[in-house]
Design a protein around this motif. Structure first.
Motif: not given
Length: 261
Positions: A68-73
């Protein structure tokens, strides 16, 4: 980590569409294109999730929160500012819920395509059965036809095999090989199926909806009742299976448009 991605539409409303396990952003391109045409205010980002497509591989300890963090970044790097509308199919839906917990201020709403917030028993996981066949297949083959024969010979349908073959790339020594790390995906698969995401539905002010396939096992009547009790309406498409956006594309598009707030 910035993921491989592409954008459909140039409207001001930032929207992220997340594919399912073993898929890529291209799996949702047709739906995204139709949605953009129907709602030009949308700007739709379709990434390849971590470990999928041409995105970087999964770390050994990969979790839904990390993906999810990768998606947001990736969304921020692509210029999608403000709270995001997030649509996710299967694994993508679980990543969407994890993102709403990781960064509540970054998510305006979540639309789930045939997935439950609760742990999914491995016996009910269609992707688990596919993964077993995929892991049993050779690492490389002379060509796509030979790899297709490997998959269909192990019981996969021709259509499903063709879908998986989209993950092949030329091998340096000749022939073709799998682009993704099958063992890393297998370890991640067990972890993300077991995560409990029910608390995501209790966040005040976060609209969450679900559309399920009547022929799919992922969102059963018990899960549907619990979701609706938590304020998450569930619509059923009786003739659709797990891939609701393919089996009932027009109905899913109407459902997405009806969710505009």
């Amino acid at each position: 980590m910035i993921l491989s991605n592409f954008v459909v539409g140039q409207g001001p409303r930032p929207t992220v569409m997340l594919h399912g396990f073993l898929g890529t952003g291209r799996n949702l391109r047709t739906l995204a294109t139709a949605w953009s045409a129907a709602d030009p205010e949308r700007r739709l980002l379709l990434p390849d999730l971590t470990g999928h497509g041409t995105s970087p591989g999964l770390p050994a300890d990969a979790t839904l929160a990390g993906v999810a963090r990768d998606v947001l970044d990736t969304a921020r790097a692509a210029g999608l500012d403000g709270p995001l509308d997030v649509v996710g199919h299967s694994l993508g839906g679980r990543v969407a819920l994890a993102l709403s917990q990781l960064a509540p201020e970054a998510v305006a709403r979540v639309d789930l395509l045939d997935i439950t917030p609760g742990p999914v028993p491995h016996a009910l996981s269609e992707s688990g059965k596919v993964l077993e066949v995929l892991r049993a297949a050779p690492a490389r083959a002379a060509d796509r036809k030979a790899m297709r024969e490997e998959l269909t010979g192990r019981g996969l349908s021709g259509g499903l095999s063709d879908w998986l073959l989209m993950n092949l790339e030329p091998a340096p020594e000749g022939g073709v090989r799998w682009r993704f790390d099958r063992e890393a995906l297998a370890h991640f698969h067990g972890r993300f199926l077991g995560e409990d995401l029910w608390p995501a539905l209790t966040r005040p002010g976060l609209p969450v909806r679900c559309i399920r396939g009547g022929r799919s096992q992922y969102v059963d009547e018990r899960a549907q009742a619990r979701m609706e009790a938590l304020g998450c309406p569930v619509e059923t498409l009786p003739e659709a299976g797990h891939f609701v956006h393919i089996d009932a594309a027009e109905a899913v598009l109407r459902w997405l448009q009806a969710g505009r707030v």
